[in-house]
Design an enzyme around this catalytic site. Structure first.
Site, PDB file in Angstrom:
ATOM      1  N   LYS A 136      -4.672 -25.847  76.960  1.00  0.00           N
ATOM      2  CA  LYS A 136      -3.275 -25.594  77.303  1.00  0.00           C
ATOM      3  C   LYS A 136      -2.570 -26.887  77.730  1.00  0.00           C
ATOM      4  O   LYS A 136      -1.419 -26.982  77.558  1.00  0.00           O
ATOM      5  CB  LYS A 136      -3.218 -24.148  78.215  1.00  0.00           C
ATOM      6  CG  LYS A 136      -3.348 -22.831  77.411  1.00  0.00           C
ATOM      7  CD  LYS A 136      -3.671 -21.795  78.331  1.00  0.00           C
ATOM      8  CE  LYS A 136      -3.946 -20.553  77.623  1.00  0.00           C
ATOM      9  NZ  LYS A 136      -4.487 -19.425  78.226  1.00  0.00           N
ATOM     10  N   GLN A 184      -4.949 -17.630  84.244  1.00  0.00           N
ATOM     11  CA  GLN A 184      -5.921 -17.294  83.328  1.00  0.00           C
ATOM     12  C   GLN A 184      -6.806 -16.033  83.717  1.00  0.00           C
ATOM     13  O   GLN A 184      -7.052 -16.032  84.713  1.00  0.00           O
ATOM     14  CB  GLN A 184      -6.681 -18.648  83.189  1.00  0.00           C
ATOM     15  CG  GLN A 184      -7.805 -18.597  82.024  1.00  0.00           C
ATOM     16  CD  GLN A 184      -6.957 -18.584  80.755  1.00  0.00           C
ATOM     17  OE1 GLN A 184      -5.877 -19.049  80.587  1.00  0.00           O
ATOM     18  NE2 GLN A 184      -7.912 -17.921  79.637  1.00  0.00           N
ATOM     19  N   ASP A 213       3.217 -15.734  79.383  1.00  0.00           N
ATOM     20  CA  ASP A 213       2.277 -14.882  78.699  1.00  0.00           C
ATOM     21  C   ASP A 213       2.517 -13.606  78.266  1.00  0.00           C
ATOM     22  O   ASP A 213       1.957 -12.901  77.301  1.00  0.00           O
ATOM     23  CB  ASP A 213       0.875 -14.558  79.735  1.00  0.00           C
ATOM     24  CG  ASP A 213      -0.213 -15.538  79.593  1.00  0.00           C
ATOM     25  OD1 ASP A 213      -0.490 -16.165  78.670  1.00  0.00           O
ATOM     26  OD2 ASP A 213      -1.086 -15.861  80.380  1.00  0.00           O
TER      27      ASP A 213
END
Ligand code: GUN
Length: 291
Positions: free
Chosen positions: A52, A96, A119
């Protein structure tokens, strides 16, 4: 049969994002900024977060990595999230997953400001997606929709079977495919679904997000179907430096000759998931979802 090349499409989209970023900076504004919170040292999570950050660099975004040890107190994590929520120099951030057992994952997700939830995991974003309002959409389903659009695959009136009902992939995927922009007739299948073989064989578009390597065999697909393989299970391999390779939910060699379109693993959905996070961050930076 045509292979849906997610890797090449992701390269194309990254170039588009990069030129938008260049224009933003040329206009005197700061670069879009994404942060990632990583708890502990899980191998998979370390790899994903490293990718990322590398992706951000490639398109000219600023990125920040915030690390906590495995035993971090839940409240410390929440305090950090509240700080990032209020950071005006940050457009979006992710935590995460998975998180260690002592941390309530849902509580963490709900602490994130929906406006910075790139997200698309916050219930506000999920709910807005359901009723067709502008929202951040979870990266994998968003990436699959983009692939279907860019390959000009007809979805209207088609029977779409989604295998898996996770909050991150199956559920949002099924919602997006049934929206007016896609117009598919959607069935969500899961571990209790009866006659799965027959159901899969009825699908014009089969989206496999089970996480069970090699589950979908040749006898489970209709001739001419579009097959999207979301599976990326790590299996041991002596042929790679890392000692593992990624295996999809689909037996590719059996299905490929029968399909009209198919995504390979790796190189199909995975690269699109990565690029969707960049697209969402750009949307956040431009204030396109929430004004
Ligand atoms: N873990 C596996 N996939 C994801 C993802 O898309 N976002 C986050 N935050 N964690 C994940």
């Amino acid at each position: 049969m045509q292979i849906i090349d997610g890797k090449a499409t992701a390269v194309e989209i990254k170039a588009e994002i990069k030129s938008e970023v260049d224009a933003i900076i040329a206009g005197g504004e700061r670069a879009p900024h994404l942060a990632a919170i990583l708890v502990g040292h899980d191998g998979g999570s370390e790899t994903y977060v490293a990718y990322k950050i590398k992706d951000c660099e490639e398109v000219g975004f600023r990125s920040t990595l915030v690390r906590f040890e495995e035993d971090v107190d839940e409240q410390i994590l929440i305090d950090k999230i509240l700080e990032l929520n209020n950071d005006e120099l940050l457009d979006g951030f992710i935590v995460q997953l998975p998180l260690p057992e002592h941390i309530n994952e849902q509580k963490i997700i709900e602490a994130i400001d929906p406006k910075k939830d790139v997200d698309g995991f916050h219930p506000v974003n999920v709910g807005r997606t359901v009723i067709g309002l502008p929202s951040f959409v979870s990266a994998t389903p968003a990436g699959i929709i983009e692939l279907l659009k860019r390959y000009g695959i007809e979805t209207s009136g088609k029977n779409c079977v989604v295998l898996g009902r996770s909050n991150i992939v199956g559920r949002p995927m099924s919602i997006l495919m049934s929206q007016k922009s896609m117009n598919a007739t959607v069935t969500v299948a899961h571990s209790r679904t009866k006659d799965l073989e027959k159901l899969c064989a009825s699908a014009d578009i089969l989206i496999a997000a089970l996480g069970v390597p090699g589950f979908i065999k040749g006898n489970m697909v209709k001739e001419g179907a579009v097959v999207i393989d979301v599976g990326t299970t790590r299996v041991p391999s002596t042929e790679t430096k890392s000692g593992f390779r990624l295996k999809g939910d689909v037996v590719y060699d059996e299905l490929a000759p029968l399909c009209s379109y198919i995504t390979p693993v790796p190189g199909g959905v995975g690269p699109m998931t990565r690029v969707s996070l960049l697209s969402n961050t750009l949307l956040a930076a431009k204030g396109n979802i929430y004004n």
